[in-house]
Write a protein that holds these residues in place. Structure first.
Motif, PDB file in Angstrom:
ATOM      1  N   LYS A 290      10.614 -15.528 -50.501  1.00 23.91           N
ATOM      2  CA  LYS A 290      11.344 -14.528 -51.284  1.00 23.91           C
ATOM      3  C   LYS A 290      12.069 -15.178 -52.464  1.00 23.91           C
ATOM      4  CE  LYS A 290      14.922 -11.078 -50.536  1.00 23.91           C
ATOM      5  NZ  LYS A 290      16.048 -10.830 -49.645  1.00 23.91           N
ATOM      6  N   ASN A 291      12.598 -16.361 -52.235  1.00 20.89           N
ATOM      7  CA  ASN A 291      13.349 -17.073 -53.287  1.00 20.89           C
ATOM      8  C   ASN A 291      12.753 -18.465 -53.463  1.00 20.89           C
ATOM      9  OD1 ASN A 291      15.698 -15.244 -53.960  1.00 20.89           O
ATOM     10  ND2 ASN A 291      15.965 -15.417 -51.746  1.00 20.89           N
ATOM     11  N   PRO A 292      11.634 -18.565 -54.208  1.00 24.44           N
ATOM     12  CA  PRO A 292      10.931 -19.854 -54.291  1.00 24.44           C
ATOM     13  C   PRO A 292      11.748 -20.970 -54.938  1.00 24.44           C
ATOM     14  CG  PRO A 292       9.828 -18.132 -55.586  1.00 24.44           C
ATOM     15  CD  PRO A 292      10.951 -17.473 -54.873  1.00 24.44           C
ATOM     16  N   GLU A 293      12.776 -20.611 -55.706  1.00 25.16           N
ATOM     17  CA  GLU A 293      13.654 -21.647 -56.287  1.00 25.16           C
ATOM     18  C   GLU A 293      14.848 -21.918 -55.379  1.00 25.16           C
ATOM     19  OE1 GLU A 293      12.823 -22.984 -59.209  1.00 25.16           O
ATOM     20  OE2 GLU A 293      11.094 -21.627 -59.283  1.00 25.16           O
ATOM     21  N   GLY A 294      14.925 -21.229 -54.239  1.00 26.28           N
ATOM     22  CA  GLY A 294      16.154 -21.256 -53.437  1.00 26.28           C
ATOM     23  C   GLY A 294      16.952 -20.017 -53.789  1.00 26.28           C
ATOM     24  N   LYS A 295      17.868 -19.617 -52.913  1.00 28.14           N
ATOM     25  CA  LYS A 295      18.652 -18.405 -53.191  1.00 28.14           C
ATOM     26  C   LYS A 295      19.964 -18.722 -53.889  1.00 28.14           C
ATOM     27  CE  LYS A 295      21.025 -14.506 -51.132  1.00 28.14           C
ATOM     28  NZ  LYS A 295      21.554 -13.860 -49.940  1.00 28.14           N
ATOM     29  N   LEU A 296      20.560 -19.834 -53.514  1.00 25.39           N
ATOM     30  CA  LEU A 296      21.936 -20.099 -53.962  1.00 25.39           C
ATOM     31  C   LEU A 296      21.956 -20.552 -55.413  1.00 25.39           C
ATOM     32  CD1 LEU A 296      22.999 -21.678 -50.600  1.00 25.39           C
ATOM     33  CD2 LEU A 296      23.543 -19.396 -51.480  1.00 25.39           C
ATOM     34  N   ARG A 297      23.053 -20.257 -56.063  1.00 22.00           N
ATOM     35  CA  ARG A 297      23.168 -20.533 -57.486  1.00 22.00           C
ATOM     36  C   ARG A 297      23.771 -21.927 -57.703  1.00 22.00           C
ATOM     37  NH1 ARG A 297      23.130 -14.869 -56.808  1.00 22.00           N
ATOM     38  NH2 ARG A 297      24.259 -15.608 -54.991  1.00 22.00           N
ATOM     39  N   LEU A 298      23.132 -22.643 -58.647  1.00 21.30           N
ATOM     40  CA  LEU A 298      23.531 -24.043 -58.869  1.00 21.30           C
ATOM     41  C   LEU A 298      24.940 -24.139 -59.453  1.00 21.30           C
ATOM     42  CD1 LEU A 298      22.772 -27.033 -58.865  1.00 21.30           C
ATOM     43  CD2 LEU A 298      21.568 -26.680 -61.032  1.00 21.30           C
ATOM     44  N   LEU A 299      25.201 -23.353 -60.505  1.00 20.77           N
ATOM     45  CA  LEU A 299      26.416 -23.560 -61.299  1.00 20.77           C
ATOM     46  C   LEU A 299      27.691 -23.289 -60.509  1.00 20.77           C
ATOM     47  CD1 LEU A 299      27.575 -24.149 -64.151  1.00 20.77           C
ATOM     48  CD2 LEU A 299      27.411 -21.712 -64.627  1.00 20.77           C
ATOM     49  N   TYR A 300      27.715 -22.187 -59.788  1.00 21.69           N
ATOM     50  CA  TYR A 300      29.003 -21.777 -59.207  1.00 21.69           C
ATOM     51  C   TYR A 300      28.979 -21.698 -57.684  1.00 21.69           C
ATOM     52  CZ  TYR A 300      26.266 -17.624 -60.321  1.00 21.69           C
ATOM     53  OH  TYR A 300      25.241 -16.726 -60.464  1.00 21.69           O
ATOM     54  N   GLU A 301      27.879 -22.153 -57.054  1.00 23.53           N
ATOM     55  CA  GLU A 301      27.872 -22.246 -55.590  1.00 23.53           C
ATOM     56  C   GLU A 301      27.573 -23.692 -55.177  1.00 23.53           C
ATOM     57  OE1 GLU A 301      26.722 -17.769 -54.124  1.00 23.53           O
ATOM     58  OE2 GLU A 301      25.036 -19.038 -54.663  1.00 23.53           O
ATOM     59  N   ALA A 302      26.381 -24.167 -55.543  1.00 20.68           N
ATOM     60  CA  ALA A 302      25.967 -25.490 -55.063  1.00 20.68           C
ATOM     61  C   ALA A 302      26.793 -26.632 -55.679  1.00 20.68           C
ATOM     62  CB  ALA A 302      24.482 -25.697 -55.349  1.00 20.68           C
ATOM     63  N   LEU A 303      26.996 -26.585 -56.998  1.00 16.39           N
ATOM     64  CA  LEU A 303      27.688 -27.715 -57.635  1.00 16.39           C
ATOM     65  C   LEU A 303      29.132 -27.882 -57.148  1.00 16.39           C
ATOM     66  CD1 LEU A 303      26.221 -27.574 -61.264  1.00 16.39           C
ATOM     67  CD2 LEU A 303      26.012 -29.471 -59.661  1.00 16.39           C
ATOM     68  N   PRO A 304      29.937 -26.801 -57.103  1.00 18.31           N
ATOM     69  CA  PRO A 304      31.316 -27.020 -56.612  1.00 18.31           C
ATOM     70  C   PRO A 304      31.353 -27.529 -55.178  1.00 18.31           C
ATOM     71  CG  PRO A 304      31.057 -24.774 -57.504  1.00 18.31           C
ATOM     72  CD  PRO A 304      29.722 -25.426 -57.582  1.00 18.31           C
ATOM     73  N   LEU A 305      30.488 -26.974 -54.324  1.00 15.83           N
ATOM     74  CA  LEU A 305      30.528 -27.406 -52.922  1.00 15.83           C
ATOM     75  C   LEU A 305      29.991 -28.828 -52.776  1.00 15.83           C
ATOM     76  CD1 LEU A 305      29.614 -24.140 -50.981  1.00 15.83           C
ATOM     77  CD2 LEU A 305      31.860 -25.007 -51.677  1.00 15.83           C
ATOM     78  N   ALA A 306      29.027 -29.199 -53.617  1.00 18.34           N
ATOM     79  CA  ALA A 306      28.522 -30.578 -53.584  1.00 18.34           C
ATOM     80  C   ALA A 306      29.634 -31.557 -53.972  1.00 18.34           C
ATOM     81  CB  ALA A 306      27.334 -30.726 -54.530  1.00 18.34           C
ATOM     82  N   PHE A 307      30.429 -31.175 -54.968  1.00 18.14           N
ATOM     83  CA  PHE A 307      31.560 -32.018 -55.393  1.00 18.14           C
ATOM     84  C   PHE A 307      32.520 -32.212 -54.217  1.00 18.14           C
ATOM     85  CE2 PHE A 307      35.751 -32.497 -57.483  1.00 18.14           C
ATOM     86  CZ  PHE A 307      35.485 -33.547 -58.359  1.00 18.14           C
ATOM     87  N   LEU A 308      32.837 -31.117 -53.525  1.00 22.47           N
ATOM     88  CA  LEU A 308      33.759 -31.202 -52.384  1.00 22.47           C
ATOM     89  C   LEU A 308      33.144 -32.033 -51.253  1.00 22.47           C
ATOM     90  CD1 LEU A 308      34.934 -27.505 -52.406  1.00 22.47           C
ATOM     91  CD2 LEU A 308      36.401 -29.484 -52.828  1.00 22.47           C
ATOM     92  N   ALA A 309      31.861 -31.792 -50.988  1.00 25.12           N
ATOM     93  CA  ALA A 309      31.207 -32.527 -49.893  1.00 25.12           C
ATOM     94  C   ALA A 309      31.272 -34.033 -50.161  1.00 25.12           C
ATOM     95  CB  ALA A 309      29.755 -32.074 -49.744  1.00 25.12           C
ATOM     96  N   GLU A 310      30.944 -34.420 -51.391  1.00 26.82           N
ATOM     97  CA  GLU A 310      30.971 -35.858 -51.701  1.00 26.82           C
ATOM     98  C   GLU A 310      32.391 -36.406 -51.640  1.00 26.82           C
ATOM     99  OE1 GLU A 310      28.753 -37.405 -54.950  1.00 26.82           O
ATOM    100  OE2 GLU A 310      26.890 -36.399 -54.335  1.00 26.82           O
ATOM    101  N   GLN A 311      33.334 -35.628 -52.114  1.00 24.44           N
ATOM    102  CA  GLN A 311      34.728 -36.083 -52.079  1.00 24.44           C
ATOM    103  C   GLN A 311      35.227 -36.249 -50.638  1.00 24.44           C
ATOM    104  OE1 GLN A 311      37.121 -36.900 -54.472  1.00 24.44           O
ATOM    105  NE2 GLN A 311      35.419 -37.021 -55.897  1.00 24.44           N
ATOM    106  N   ALA A 312      34.600 -35.510 -49.722  1.00 22.92           N
ATOM    107  CA  ALA A 312      34.998 -35.604 -48.305  1.00 22.92           C
ATOM    108  C   ALA A 312      34.118 -36.591 -47.543  1.00 22.92           C
ATOM    109  CB  ALA A 312      34.920 -34.221 -47.653  1.00 22.92           C
ATOM    110  N   GLY A 313      33.292 -37.347 -48.256  1.00 19.61           N
ATOM    111  CA  GLY A 313      32.467 -38.369 -47.610  1.00 19.61           C
ATOM    112  C   GLY A 313      31.083 -37.880 -47.215  1.00 19.61           C
TER     113      GLY A 313
END
Ligand code: AHM
Ligand code: MG
Length: 358
Positions: A290-313
């Motif tokens: 249904k979502n061949p590129e993935g469903k979640l949005r890079l700019l305002y979902e994946a990127l902020p959470l990735a920043f937090l994940a990395e900051q938390a180890g």
């Protein structure tokens, strides 16, 4: 000494676990989000107060949304507005409220030049009369909208970038579409059984719990680090028929007898991420039919959470590349997302990379 917020007898409760006792002491010290912002600003005088203003306005909007979410059932705020957003989804009344609350809180404070939102087709450029500021704000104002009407946890996700163009000139899309490595702050607010803001300004991750009786966030989870133990996985198994063999193989592996993993999936990215951050876990949303590129949005979902994940180890990839090294080519670009404890994230990513090469 501040009376906030607990009765003294709570401290005398011998049954209270050490973690609870530590939290209460933090509350008593009264480390408010406001104080945290002030101290962060003192450590970075180059920000000239605009960064503090931005964080304070985010806090204000979060409190407004929290209050509205809590009373939504009483105010007739469940359900959709009848409009469809750029994602093709019905706009929920609370989506609209949250989108406007953040934009109104931020647009006149002189700290932001552009706001990108999941709910808006294009960027919102702050009018010049508000002295368009030096930061760009990207948000999903209310993530997990499908959970609104059932009182399940939803949240706001955001990232802050420093603008590339000179202050005082009109901002452009090039100020917004930046790689995640340029994020200067990111966070989320979960509106659950309590309201909590989790924030990183690039120096670790801290969690603040809202005391609704005084309308203030208090530091409740200092220096959040992902637990080394990771036995929770979060994925929508309803899409299993869309998974690649390598992805399916990894999921089957954690479900094998004796592995000790549990599956947890709320269907609100922000809530699933929050639980995994505090308990240790991995969230996976790969591309599907249904979502061949993935469903979640890079700019305002994946990127902020990735920043937090990395900051938390922890770590975050799209299955092949590190999320923070990706640069969105459009406001609403989508991505696969594998995020959480770095061990399992790297393990799945290695399998998917090998599959791609074969
Ligand atoms: P939303 O931003 O419109 O709420 O959609 C994103 C949500 C995420 O919060 C969640 O992880 C995902 O969609 C759930 O999708 P699915 O129902 O396909 O599992
Ligand atoms: Mg969302």
């Amino acid at each position: 000494m501040s009376e906030h917020p607990t009765a003294p007898e709570a401290h005398e409760d011998a049954a209270m676990p050490p973690e609870g006792r530590r939290r209460l002491e933090q509350f008593e010290e009264g480390i408010t989000l406001d104080r945290f912002i002030t101290e962060t600003a003192q450590a970075h005088p180059e920000n000239k107060g605009k960064f503090s203003a931005l964080l304070r306005q985010i806090s204000l909007a979060s409190r407004l949304v929290s209050a509205r979410v809590n009373r939504a059932g009483l105010l007739g705020m469940f359900g959709d507005t009848g409009d469809v957003n750029v994602q093709g989804e019905f706009v929920q009344k609370l989506d609209e409220y949250a989108n406007n609350a953040f934009k109104r809180a931020l647009d006149h404070a002189g700290c932001v030049c552009a706001i990108a939102s999941e709910e808006d087709e294009g960027p919102y450029y702050v009018p010049e009369r508000f002295h368009s500021g030096r930061y760009v704000f990207c948000m999903d104002p209310l993530d997990g909208s499908s959970n609104i009407d059932v009182n399940a946890t939803i949240g706001t996700i955001f990232a802050v970038y420093r603008r590339q163009s000179p202050e005082g000139t009109p901002a452009s899309i090039d100020d917004i579409l930046r790689p995640g490595t340029e994020i200067v702050a990111a966070g989320y607010v979960v509106y659950g059984s309590g309201t909590m803001m989790v924030l990183s300004t690039g120096e670790g991750v801290n969690g603040f719990t809202l005391d609704p009786s005084v309308g203030e966030f208090f530091l409740s989870h200092p220096d959040i680090r992902l637990k080394p133990e990771c036995k929770l996985y979060s994925v929508n198994e309803g899409y299993a028929s869309s998974w690649t063999p390598a992805f399916r193989g990894w999921i089957e592996g954690v479900k094998a007898p004796g592995q000790g993993w549990s599956q947890r999936y709320i269907g609100s990215l922000v809530a699933d991420f929050h639980r995994n951050l505090l308990k240790g876990g991995i969230f996976l949303y790969p591309p599907t039919k249904k979502n061949p590129e993935g469903k979640l949005r890079l700019l305002y979902e994946a990127l902020p959470l990735a920043f937090l994940a990395e900051q938390a180890g922890g770590a975050a990839t799209n299955g092949h590349q590190r999320i923070l090294e990706l640069c969105p080519d459009a406001l609403h670009a989508r991505t696969g997302l594998i995020i959480g404890n770095s061990g399992p994230v790297e393990e799945v990513t290695a399998l998917l990379r090998a599959e791609l090469r074969s």
